[in-house]
Design a protein around this motif. Structure first.
Motif, PDB file in Angstrom:
ATOM      1  N   LEU A 257      58.142  17.468  60.564  1.00 23.56           N
ATOM      2  CA  LEU A 257      57.315  17.478  61.818  1.00 23.56           C
ATOM      3  C   LEU A 257      57.942  18.404  63.129  1.00 23.56           C
ATOM      4  CD1 LEU A 257      56.603  13.848  61.966  1.00 23.56           C
ATOM      5  CD2 LEU A 257      54.874  15.660  61.346  1.00 23.56           C
ATOM      6  N   ASP A 258      59.054  18.984  62.828  1.00 28.27           N
ATOM      7  CA  ASP A 258      59.253  20.037  63.913  1.00 28.27           C
ATOM      8  C   ASP A 258      59.823  19.277  65.257  1.00 28.27           C
ATOM      9  OD1 ASP A 258      57.812  22.793  65.679  1.00 28.27           O
ATOM     10  OD2 ASP A 258      59.932  22.512  64.483  1.00 28.27           O
ATOM     11  N   CYS A 259      60.410  17.970  64.924  1.00 31.25           N
ATOM     12  CA  CYS A 259      61.014  17.385  65.903  1.00 31.25           C
ATOM     13  C   CYS A 259      62.399  16.782  65.626  1.00 31.25           C
ATOM     14  CB  CYS A 259      60.167  16.507  66.473  1.00 31.25           C
ATOM     15  SG  CYS A 259      59.791  15.336  65.236  1.00 31.25           S
ATOM     16  N   THR A 260      63.099  15.934  66.736  1.00 31.95           N
ATOM     17  CA  THR A 260      64.404  15.508  66.656  1.00 31.95           C
ATOM     18  C   THR A 260      64.170  14.280  65.726  1.00 31.95           C
ATOM     19  OG1 THR A 260      64.587  16.034  68.881  1.00 31.95           O
ATOM     20  CG2 THR A 260      66.251  14.854  67.765  1.00 31.95           C
ATOM     21  N   VAL A 261      65.149  14.036  64.843  1.00 28.21           N
ATOM     22  CA  VAL A 261      65.154  12.940  63.964  1.00 28.21           C
ATOM     23  C   VAL A 261      66.542  11.918  64.305  1.00 28.21           C
ATOM     24  CG1 VAL A 261      65.711  12.083  61.434  1.00 28.21           C
ATOM     25  CG2 VAL A 261      64.029  13.919  62.033  1.00 28.21           C
ATOM     26  N   CYS A 262      66.113  10.860  64.765  1.00 29.24           N
ATOM     27  CA  CYS A 262      67.119   9.935  65.182  1.00 29.24           C
ATOM     28  C   CYS A 262      67.334   8.854  64.100  1.00 29.24           C
ATOM     29  CB  CYS A 262      66.868   9.184  66.396  1.00 29.24           C
ATOM     30  SG  CYS A 262      66.289  10.028  67.540  1.00 29.24           S
ATOM     31  N   PRO A 263      68.691   9.043  63.386  1.00 34.53           N
ATOM     32  CA  PRO A 263      68.631   8.053  62.364  1.00 34.53           C
ATOM     33  C   PRO A 263      69.279   6.588  62.678  1.00 34.53           C
ATOM     34  CG  PRO A 263      70.260   9.946  62.071  1.00 34.53           C
ATOM     35  CD  PRO A 263      69.570   9.846  63.362  1.00 34.53           C
ATOM     36  N   ILE A 264      68.718   5.596  62.036  1.00 35.86           N
ATOM     37  CA  ILE A 264      69.111   4.306  62.188  1.00 35.86           C
ATOM     38  C   ILE A 264      69.611   3.950  60.868  1.00 35.86           C
ATOM     39  CG2 ILE A 264      68.459   2.008  62.949  1.00 35.86           C
ATOM     40  CD1 ILE A 264      66.131   3.258  64.446  1.00 35.86           C
ATOM     41  N   ALA A 265      70.813   3.149  60.911  1.00 36.82           N
ATOM     42  CA  ALA A 265      71.272   2.568  59.798  1.00 36.82           C
ATOM     43  C   ALA A 265      71.296   1.043  59.988  1.00 36.82           C
ATOM     44  CB  ALA A 265      72.924   2.929  59.542  1.00 36.82           C
ATOM     45  N   ILE A 266      70.870   0.374  58.704  1.00 41.31           N
ATOM     46  CA  ILE A 266      70.727  -0.871  58.811  1.00 41.31           C
ATOM     47  C   ILE A 266      71.639  -1.541  57.752  1.00 41.31           C
ATOM     48  CG2 ILE A 266      69.335  -3.020  58.809  1.00 41.31           C
ATOM     49  CD1 ILE A 266      66.883  -1.373  59.383  1.00 41.31           C
ATOM     50  N   LYS A 267      72.635  -2.474  57.940  1.00 44.63           N
ATOM     51  CA  LYS A 267      73.271  -2.962  56.819  1.00 44.63           C
ATOM     52  C   LYS A 267      73.389  -4.543  57.105  1.00 44.63           C
ATOM     53  CE  LYS A 267      76.352  -3.114  53.494  1.00 44.63           C
ATOM     54  NZ  LYS A 267      75.987  -2.875  52.061  1.00 44.63           N
ATOM     55  N   TYR A 268      72.757  -5.236  55.723  1.00 42.46           N
ATOM     56  CA  TYR A 268      72.892  -6.564  55.855  1.00 42.46           C
ATOM     57  C   TYR A 268      74.340  -7.297  55.338  1.00 42.46           C
ATOM     58  CZ  TYR A 268      67.847  -6.357  56.937  1.00 42.46           C
ATOM     59  OH  TYR A 268      66.538  -6.074  57.377  1.00 42.46           O
ATOM     60  N   ASN A 269      74.578  -8.278  55.976  1.00 44.58           N
ATOM     61  CA  ASN A 269      75.682  -9.036  55.308  1.00 44.58           C
ATOM     62  C   ASN A 269      75.374  -9.986  54.467  1.00 44.58           C
ATOM     63  OD1 ASN A 269      77.890 -10.459  54.803  1.00 44.58           O
ATOM     64  ND2 ASN A 269      78.950 -10.123  56.927  1.00 44.58           N
ATOM     65  N   LYS A 270      75.681  -9.905  53.136  1.00 45.78           N
ATOM     66  CA  LYS A 270      75.151 -10.825  52.338  1.00 45.78           C
ATOM     67  C   LYS A 270      75.701 -12.294  52.174  1.00 45.78           C
ATOM     68  CE  LYS A 270      74.233  -7.338  48.868  1.00 45.78           C
ATOM     69  NZ  LYS A 270      72.989  -6.602  49.205  1.00 45.78           N
ATOM     70  N   ILE A 271      76.549 -12.409  53.182  1.00 46.02           N
ATOM     71  CA  ILE A 271      77.305 -13.818  53.311  1.00 46.02           C
ATOM     72  C   ILE A 271      76.316 -14.999  53.081  1.00 46.02           C
ATOM     73  CG2 ILE A 271      77.567 -13.861  55.619  1.00 46.02           C
ATOM     74  CD1 ILE A 271      80.310 -15.019  55.122  1.00 46.02           C
ATOM     75  N   PHE A 272      75.389 -15.071  53.889  1.00 47.09           N
ATOM     76  CA  PHE A 272      74.489 -16.364  53.704  1.00 47.09           C
ATOM     77  C   PHE A 272      73.308 -15.956  52.810  1.00 47.09           C
ATOM     78  CE2 PHE A 272      77.067 -18.617  56.380  1.00 47.09           C
ATOM     79  CZ  PHE A 272      77.325 -18.185  57.349  1.00 47.09           C
ATOM     80  N   VAL A 273      72.856 -14.876  52.892  1.00 48.36           N
ATOM     81  CA  VAL A 273      71.678 -14.503  52.064  1.00 48.36           C
ATOM     82  C   VAL A 273      71.390 -13.121  51.976  1.00 48.36           C
ATOM     83  CG1 VAL A 273      69.733 -13.955  54.113  1.00 48.36           C
ATOM     84  CG2 VAL A 273      68.946 -15.351  52.165  1.00 48.36           C
ATOM     85  N   ASP A 274      70.846 -12.795  50.686  1.00 45.55           N
ATOM     86  CA  ASP A 274      70.653 -11.383  50.293  1.00 45.55           C
ATOM     87  C   ASP A 274      69.239 -11.269  50.755  1.00 45.55           C
ATOM     88  OD1 ASP A 274      70.480  -9.403  47.039  1.00 45.55           O
ATOM     89  OD2 ASP A 274      70.020  -8.883  49.303  1.00 45.55           O
ATOM     90  N   ALA A 275      69.062 -10.083  51.828  1.00 47.87           N
ATOM     91  CA  ALA A 275      67.863  -9.860  52.446  1.00 47.87           C
ATOM     92  C   ALA A 275      66.968  -8.916  51.610  1.00 47.87           C
ATOM     93  CB  ALA A 275      68.383  -9.393  53.980  1.00 47.87           C
ATOM     94  N   PHE A 276      67.586  -8.359  50.507  1.00 46.75           N
ATOM     95  CA  PHE A 276      66.803  -7.545  49.963  1.00 46.75           C
ATOM     96  C   PHE A 276      65.437  -7.910  49.436  1.00 46.75           C
ATOM     97  CE2 PHE A 276      65.221  -4.310  47.068  1.00 46.75           C
ATOM     98  CZ  PHE A 276      65.459  -4.769  45.770  1.00 46.75           C
TER      99      PHE A 276
END
Lengths: 369, 175
Positions: A257-276
């Motif tokens: 798209l010819d513009c700036t890309v801002c990355p966001i990283a998301i990591k779930y902690n599976k300790i209580f539930v697996d969010a997948f």
């Protein structure tokens, strides 16, 4: 344009070859009958894929380790189940209901009464969408830690994130009202999509319609140019992955798209539930219910440094570079597969590359004395 | 939800182990069972061609169609026996036998010129002409003392492939 993308595809598919973790013993010397009959490398590769392959691993939801295996822990676990289902769950349903009541009773008037005053209306609607998302997050006792500068509303920027479940969207949306590209879903989710999400400016697509792509790209471009529009959020993997791996990012959409890309990283902690969200195994409703009957959903969200395409870098390389940044931050392993292979077969290009290298080696050795 | 529909009993494991001539350890058989259930998505007791082809790494393999013919309708016991040739505990004889079976598509114990040509076609695709393939195959056959009309048996394959050992091993991941 065409030939350079062909070369790029070639490069990428040879990368694929290398990443397949198998080294062909580069044979040499004159070609003999043995060399033609010995198909063991190809067979080994095939069996290796049958026994374990990196693509299926991306979508495997690991059942949680049971810790209630002895006489002391079991009653504790039973108590936990009672608390979760009989106290937490009803309380959460109540919170969610209250949230919806507040939302609908504010949204509907605002939507109709402020018809003329678009700017003000949009501002309210944005705030209300963020509010209902916060209610959703509260309904699973979401413990979300946000790191990094909050997204700002500027033109010519696009946000990309790794994808684990539709709740990714809700978690990000409660902080900032993004506009997002989504696959149209059936059922109540679809209803929500066509009414409320319209107001934040969402863009729809249909995975199966290939012609859609050009129209889609144009819509994206237009959206990104407008300063008034909500920042655009894209999930370039194109499908939900189990939060241990990332599949290849689609270059089309965010990276062309010819513009700036801002990355966001998301990591779930599976300790209580697996969010997948294993969309092949359960509907979104069941998935939400599972989340609402577990203790909490814990995750980290990192807003990372905005990236621009480097001179001489192709869109595919740019996409891979951003994927690298996100994977490293969230501790995910990269896999050289296209997420859409969940729904379709790989293109014959990959097989042809193997056939080509076999043929070249064979012909070369024929020449040797 | 778990990914195994039913657990293997000790009896089952031992039966499978017998059937594959002890080429896999009991732990490996349990892992293979988990994998089998993971691939057998509709729970029919065997893995269909569609289900195999949903593994992209398998689908891009030039010999996938030939292997699918051998894998069609196998239950778990037969599945393990199929893979036994790839265990590090498999003998050279077993490995050569497997390769022979891949060539001998009609199962009559003889591999013909056209069988070998078919496999060569799968491996080289459009990058070598049919004529060239026949030429090369005839040439190396004659060099090895056979002719275009020779029918190769298992013992011939042992003689041709058995000399330098065969590298054909896959590791079964064990949790």
């Amino acid at each position: 344009m065409n030939s350079s993308s062909e070369v790029q595809n070639q490069k990428l598919t040879s990368q694929l070859d290398l990443d397949l973790d198998f080294e062909f013993d580069q044979p040499s010397g004159k070609l003999r009958l043995r060399d033609l009959l010995d198909i063991s490398p190809t067979l080994t590769e095939a069996s290796g894929a049958i026994i374990d392959d990196s693509f299926t691993r991306c979508f495997k939801s690991n059942p949680p380790e049971t810790w209630n295996w002895n006489v002391y822990l079991f009653p504790l676990w039973c108590l936990g189940v009672v608390i979760r289902y009989c106290f937490l769950f009803p309380a959460r349903v109540l919170i969610l209901t209250i949230g919806w009541i507040i939302f609908l009773s504010s949204y509907i008037p605002v939507h109709f009464l402020l018809k003329g005053h678009d700017k003000l209306r949009k501002k309210f609607e944005r705030y209300l969408v963020e509010l209902i998302c916060s209610f959703f997050v509260a309904s699973w006792t979401g413990v979300v830690k946000y790191h990094g500068p909050r997204p700002s509303r500027r033109p010519k920027q696009v946000f990309v994130a790794n994808h684990t479940s539709m709740i990714d969207f809700i978690i990000l949306e409660q902080m900032t009202a993004f506009a997002v590209i989504m696959q149209k879903h059936p059922g109540w989710v679809g209803l929500l999509q066509s009414t409320i999400l319209e107001s934040v400016g969402c863009i729809w697509f249909n995975r199966t319609e290939v012609k859609d792509r050009e129209i889609l790209t144009k819509k994206l471009r237009d959206h990104v140019q407008g300063a008034e529009n909500n920042p655009l959020l894209i999930f370039p993997e194109g499908t939900c992955v189990n939060n241990n791996y990332t599949v290849m990012f689609k270059k089309g959409g965010a990276f062309e798209l010819d513009c700036t890309v801002c990355p966001i990283a998301i990591k779930y902690n599976k300790i209580f539930v697996d969010a997948f969200w294993n969309s092949r195994k359960q509907s979104f409703t069941k998935h939400l219910l599972r989340l609402m009957t577990s203790w909490a959903v814990v995750c980290d969200v990192w807003y990372l440094e905005p990236q621009n395409i480097k001179p001489g870098e192709t869109a595919i390389e740019f996409a891979e570079r951003v994927r690298d940044i996100i994977s490293v931050r969230a501790g995910l392993k990269k896999v050289p597969w296209d997420g859409l292979l969940k729904y379709s077969r790989p293109s014959p290009k990959h097989r042809e590359l193997k056939q080509q290298s076999f043929s070249e080696s064979m012909l070369r050795r024929l020449e040797e004395k | 939800m778990g990914n195994t529909s039913s657990m293997l009993t000790q009896y089952d494991i031992e039966e499978v182990q017998e059937h594959c001539n002890h080429t896999f350890s009991q732990q490996e058989i349990v892992s293979l069972y988990q994998r089998f259930c993971q691939l057998d998505r509709n729970g029919g007791g065997f893995i269909s061609a569609e289900e195999f082809l949903s593994v992209p790494e398998f689908a891009v393999n030039p010999l996938s169609q030939r292997l699918l013919r051998m894998l069609d309708g196998l239950n778990f016991k037969e599945f393990v026996a199929f893979l036994s040739a790839f265990s590090p505990r498999a003998t050279l004889q077993q490995k050569v036998e497997f390769i022979f079976k891949v060539y001998d598509s009609d199962g009559n114990g003889k591999v013909t010129f056209s069988d070998m040509l078919e496999v060569l076609r799968d491996l080289s695709g459009q990058f070598i002409s049919e004529q060239q393939r026949e030429q090369v195959l005839t040439h190396v056959l004659e060099e090895a003392g056979y002719t275009k009309n020779s029918l190769l048996g298992l013992s011939d394959f042992m003689k041709i492939l058995g000399n330098n050992g065969l590298k054909m091993e896959v590791e079964v991941p064990v949790d």
